[in-house]
Design a protein around this motif. Structure first.
Motif, PDB file in Angstrom:
ATOM      1  N   PRO A   1     -45.158  15.671  22.152  1.00 28.19           N
ATOM      2  CA  PRO A   1     -44.652  16.003  20.819  1.00 28.19           C
ATOM      3  C   PRO A   1     -43.387  16.838  20.883  1.00 28.19           C
ATOM      4  O   PRO A   1     -43.223  17.679  21.768  1.00 28.19           O
ATOM      5  CB  PRO A   1     -45.812  16.793  20.189  1.00 28.19           C
ATOM      6  N   VAL A   2     -42.497  16.610  19.926  1.00 25.81           N
ATOM      7  CA  VAL A   2     -41.296  17.431  19.772  1.00 25.81           C
ATOM      8  C   VAL A   2     -41.635  18.544  18.781  1.00 25.81           C
ATOM      9  O   VAL A   2     -41.850  18.283  17.599  1.00 25.81           O
ATOM     10  CB  VAL A   2     -40.112  16.603  19.249  1.00 25.81           C
ATOM     11  N   GLY A   3     -41.699  19.769  19.265  1.00 25.85           N
ATOM     12  CA  GLY A   3     -42.064  20.873  18.393  1.00 25.85           C
ATOM     13  C   GLY A   3     -43.560  20.904  18.122  1.00 25.85           C
ATOM     14  O   GLY A   3     -44.347  20.232  18.790  1.00 25.85           O
ATOM     15  N   ARG A   4     -43.923  21.682  17.104  1.00 29.17           N
ATOM     16  CA  ARG A   4     -45.333  21.876  16.802  1.00 29.17           C
ATOM     17  C   ARG A   4     -45.612  21.674  15.318  1.00 29.17           C
ATOM     18  O   ARG A   4     -44.719  21.779  14.483  1.00 29.17           O
ATOM     19  CB  ARG A   4     -45.777  23.287  17.209  1.00 29.17           C
ATOM     20  N   LEU A   5     -46.854  21.371  15.035  1.00 26.29           N
ATOM     21  CA  LEU A   5     -47.381  21.351  13.671  1.00 26.29           C
ATOM     22  C   LEU A   5     -48.752  21.992  13.786  1.00 26.29           C
ATOM     23  O   LEU A   5     -49.611  21.481  14.511  1.00 26.29           O
ATOM     24  CB  LEU A   5     -47.479  19.907  13.160  1.00 26.29           C
ATOM     25  N   ASP A   6     -48.943  23.142  13.121  1.00 26.99           N
ATOM     26  CA  ASP A   6     -50.136  23.942  13.421  1.00 26.99           C
ATOM     27  C   ASP A   6     -51.431  23.178  13.145  1.00 26.99           C
ATOM     28  O   ASP A   6     -51.442  22.173  12.433  1.00 26.99           O
ATOM     29  CB  ASP A   6     -50.093  25.300  12.713  1.00 26.99           C
ATOM     30  N   LYS A   7     -52.495  23.680  13.721  1.00 30.54           N
ATOM     31  CA  LYS A   7     -53.780  22.973  13.733  1.00 30.54           C
ATOM     32  C   LYS A   7     -54.309  22.711  12.332  1.00 30.54           C
ATOM     33  O   LYS A   7     -54.988  21.706  12.081  1.00 30.54           O
ATOM     34  CB  LYS A   7     -54.799  23.796  14.544  1.00 30.54           C
ATOM     35  N   ASP A   8     -54.008  23.606  11.385  1.00 30.59           N
ATOM     36  CA  ASP A   8     -54.507  23.473  10.014  1.00 30.59           C
ATOM     37  C   ASP A   8     -53.607  22.608   9.140  1.00 30.59           C
ATOM     38  O   ASP A   8     -53.914  22.403   7.964  1.00 30.59           O
ATOM     39  CB  ASP A   8     -54.644  24.861   9.382  1.00 30.59           C
ATOM     40  N   SER A   9     -52.507  22.114   9.706  1.00 31.41           N
ATOM     41  CA  SER A   9     -51.570  21.286   8.946  1.00 31.41           C
ATOM     42  C   SER A   9     -51.630  19.842   9.439  1.00 31.41           C
ATOM     43  O   SER A   9     -52.180  19.560  10.505  1.00 31.41           O
ATOM     44  CB  SER A   9     -50.140  21.828   9.104  1.00 31.41           C
ATOM     45  N   HIS A  10     -51.042  18.936   8.671  1.00 25.82           N
ATOM     46  CA  HIS A  10     -51.072  17.523   9.059  1.00 25.82           C
ATOM     47  C   HIS A  10     -49.760  16.856   8.704  1.00 25.82           C
ATOM     48  O   HIS A  10     -48.930  17.403   7.981  1.00 25.82           O
ATOM     49  CB  HIS A  10     -52.264  16.803   8.405  1.00 25.82           C
ATOM     50  N   GLY A  11     -49.586  15.645   9.266  1.00 21.67           N
ATOM     51  CA  GLY A  11     -48.392  14.889   8.954  1.00 21.67           C
ATOM     52  C   GLY A  11     -47.564  14.532  10.161  1.00 21.67           C
ATOM     53  O   GLY A  11     -48.072  14.382  11.275  1.00 21.67           O
ATOM     54  N   LEU A  12     -46.256  14.400   9.947  1.00 18.67           N
ATOM     55  CA  LEU A  12     -45.351  13.781  10.891  1.00 18.67           C
ATOM     56  C   LEU A  12     -45.110  14.631  12.137  1.00 18.67           C
ATOM     57  O   LEU A  12     -44.693  15.780  12.056  1.00 18.67           O
ATOM     58  CB  LEU A  12     -44.015  13.495  10.203  1.00 18.67           C
ATOM     59  N   LEU A  13     -45.376  14.017  13.295  1.00 19.42           N
ATOM     60  CA  LEU A  13     -44.962  14.541  14.590  1.00 19.42           C
ATOM     61  C   LEU A  13     -44.160  13.446  15.289  1.00 19.42           C
ATOM     62  O   LEU A  13     -44.563  12.289  15.287  1.00 19.42           O
ATOM     63  CB  LEU A  13     -46.161  14.914  15.454  1.00 19.42           C
ATOM     64  N   LEU A  14     -43.049  13.833  15.878  1.00 16.95           N
ATOM     65  CA  LEU A  14     -42.256  12.916  16.690  1.00 16.95           C
ATOM     66  C   LEU A  14     -42.711  13.033  18.132  1.00 16.95           C
ATOM     67  O   LEU A  14     -42.821  14.139  18.670  1.00 16.95           O
ATOM     68  CB  LEU A  14     -40.771  13.257  16.568  1.00 16.95           C
ATOM     69  N   LEU A  15     -43.010  11.898  18.768  1.00 21.03           N
ATOM     70  CA  LEU A  15     -43.467  11.853  20.163  1.00 21.03           C
ATOM     71  C   LEU A  15     -42.428  11.105  20.985  1.00 21.03           C
ATOM     72  O   LEU A  15     -41.984  10.030  20.594  1.00 21.03           O
ATOM     73  CB  LEU A  15     -44.814  11.131  20.269  1.00 21.03           C
ATOM     74  N   THR A  16     -42.048  11.664  22.130  1.00 27.72           N
ATOM     75  CA  THR A  16     -41.026  11.008  22.950  1.00 27.72           C
ATOM     76  C   THR A  16     -41.040  11.570  24.364  1.00 27.72           C
ATOM     77  O   THR A  16     -41.671  12.596  24.637  1.00 27.72           O
ATOM     78  CB  THR A  16     -39.624  11.211  22.329  1.00 27.72           C
ATOM     79  N   ASN A  17     -40.329  10.891  25.270  1.00 25.33           N
ATOM     80  CA  ASN A  17     -40.039  11.431  26.605  1.00 25.33           C
ATOM     81  C   ASN A  17     -38.535  11.664  26.750  1.00 25.33           C
ATOM     82  O   ASN A  17     -38.017  11.753  27.856  1.00 25.33           O
ATOM     83  CB  ASN A  17     -40.540  10.482  27.702  1.00 25.33           C
ATOM     84  N   ASP A  18     -37.845  11.782  25.629  1.00 17.47           N
ATOM     85  CA  ASP A  18     -36.398  11.980  25.590  1.00 17.47           C
ATOM     86  C   ASP A  18     -36.104  13.483  25.588  1.00 17.47           C
ATOM     87  O   ASP A  18     -36.155  14.140  24.540  1.00 17.47           O
ATOM     88  CB  ASP A  18     -35.827  11.313  24.332  1.00 17.47           C
ATOM     89  N   GLY A  19     -35.791  14.022  26.755  1.00 19.03           N
ATOM     90  CA  GLY A  19     -35.564  15.453  26.876  1.00 19.03           C
ATOM     91  C   GLY A  19     -34.370  15.941  26.087  1.00 19.03           C
ATOM     92  O   GLY A  19     -34.396  17.040  25.511  1.00 19.03           O
ATOM     93  N   GLU A  20     -33.297  15.133  26.029  1.00 24.32           N
ATOM     94  CA  GLU A  20     -32.104  15.537  25.271  1.00 24.32           C
ATOM     95  C   GLU A  20     -32.427  15.677  23.794  1.00 24.32           C
ATOM     96  O   GLU A  20     -32.019  16.640  23.134  1.00 24.32           O
ATOM     97  CB  GLU A  20     -30.988  14.517  25.466  1.00 24.32           C
ATOM     98  N   LEU A  21     -33.175  14.708  23.256  1.00 24.02           N
ATOM     99  CA  LEU A  21     -33.546  14.764  21.840  1.00 24.02           C
ATOM    100  C   LEU A  21     -34.412  15.981  21.553  1.00 24.02           C
ATOM    101  O   LEU A  21     -34.214  16.681  20.548  1.00 24.02           O
ATOM    102  CB  LEU A  21     -34.281  13.483  21.442  1.00 24.02           C
ATOM    103  N   CYS A  22     -35.375  16.259  22.430  1.00 20.58           N
ATOM    104  CA  CYS A  22     -36.242  17.433  22.254  1.00 20.58           C
ATOM    105  C   CYS A  22     -35.407  18.701  22.173  1.00 20.58           C
ATOM    106  O   CYS A  22     -35.621  19.546  21.294  1.00 20.58           O
ATOM    107  CB  CYS A  22     -37.230  17.553  23.409  1.00 20.58           C
ATOM    108  N   GLN A  23     -34.459  18.849  23.084  1.00 18.98           N
ATOM    109  CA  GLN A  23     -33.642  20.049  23.135  1.00 18.98           C
ATOM    110  C   GLN A  23     -32.823  20.213  21.852  1.00 18.98           C
ATOM    111  O   GLN A  23     -32.738  21.308  21.277  1.00 18.98           O
ATOM    112  CB  GLN A  23     -32.724  20.000  24.362  1.00 18.98           C
ATOM    113  N   ARG A  24     -32.241  19.124  21.381  1.00 28.54           N
ATOM    114  CA  ARG A  24     -31.397  19.211  20.186  1.00 28.54           C
ATOM    115  C   ARG A  24     -32.211  19.492  18.922  1.00 28.54           C
ATOM    116  O   ARG A  24     -31.758  20.221  18.034  1.00 28.54           O
ATOM    117  CB  ARG A  24     -30.600  17.910  20.009  1.00 28.54           C
ATOM    118  N   LEU A  25     -33.407  18.928  18.845  1.00 29.15           N
ATOM    119  CA  LEU A  25     -34.224  19.138  17.651  1.00 29.15           C
ATOM    120  C   LEU A  25     -34.859  20.523  17.611  1.00 29.15           C
ATOM    121  O   LEU A  25     -35.080  21.083  16.544  1.00 29.15           O
ATOM    122  CB  LEU A  25     -35.325  18.077  17.570  1.00 29.15           C
TER     123      LEU A  25
END
Length: 244
Positions: free
Chosen positions: A107-131
């Motif tokens: 996952p890129v970033g976090r969404l806390d355990k009590d929340s729901h919805g959109l998570l972006l999943l990737t193996n793109d390290g550059e994208l993770c860093q920029r986001l």
């Protein structure tokens, strides 16, 4: 079969070469025909099936095959922790799409355990860093349900930035949906930020749903489902990041 004895996936030699970014698959076939491609020290042939465990050289230069970059969106349910902890049965690591034995996405970033919805999943390290880097003000949009009627004073205070602890949040956009709901657009991602902002104004968050990251929308996915991004979504995502 144990992890120690499992063999890695194999692909045709020409596909391996093109996948490493050396040249097109057709050009790779020509190099094989010319005899300049070696597989583990012997002359390669078109029917060779190879993996990352094999040593592939072209005119003496070692070729490294990078795994393809993958992008998924995931509709995270409440109760799943977005920290990748294999010892926690509620960790998202147990719910990620299975790609292959030698490839993982995160996952890129976090969404806390009590929340729901959109998570972006990737193996793109550059994208993770920029986001995730705080210097880039990338928009994330949430629909929030609170326990009291949303007032104009509450909306204006939230828009201006809230002080709690030793911080003050950045100004943000809010739009009221109904008496108890509003949409909030954040450009920062501090831990449990929306909940703490509301708490500072004596409101309690009853539901928190993220439905947009930049131009990427959570549409058509049931809770717990995932799908690969389309080529146009990936292109638009990178266009937005480069423009920031």
């Amino acid at each position: 079969m144990s992890d120690h004895t499992r063999t890695m996936p194999t692909i045709r030699l020409s596909k391996f070469i093109s996948g490493a970014g050396v040249c097109s698959r057709r050009q790779a076939s020509r190099l094989i025909e010319l005899g300049v491609v070696l597989v583990n020290g012997r002359r390669g042939v078109h029917i060779d099936q190879v993996s990352q465990q094999d040593l592939i050289t072209i005119e003496g230069k070692l070729i490294h095959h990078s795994p393809p970059i993958l992008y998924f969106i995931y509709n995270k349910p409440i109760g799943i922790d977005s920290v990748c902890n294999p010892n926690d049965p509620s960790s998202i690591i147990h719910f990620l799409p299975t790609i292959s034995d030698d490839q993982r996405i995160f996952p890129v970033g976090r969404l806390d355990k009590d929340s729901h919805g959109l998570l972006l999943l990737t193996n793109d390290g550059e994208l993770c860093q920029r986001l995730m880097h705080p210097d880039f003000y990338h928009e994330k949009v949430y629909r929030v349900t609170v326990d009291k009627v949303v007032t104009e004073d509450f909306l204006e205070a939230m828009r201006s930035g809230i002080e709690y602890g030793n911080i003050k949040t950045r100004p943000c956009q809010l739009m009221q949906v109904n008496e108890y709901q509003f949409d909030i657009t954040l450009t920062q991602g501090m831990n449990r930020q929306i909940r703490r902002m509301c708490q500072a104004l004596s409101y309690r968050v009853k539901d928190l749903f993220r439905f947009r990251i930049l131009g990427l929308q959570m549409t058509g996915l049931n809770s717990g489902d995932n799908r690969a991004l389309t080529e146009s979504e990936i292109r638009d995502l990178y266009d937005e990041i480069r423009a920031s």
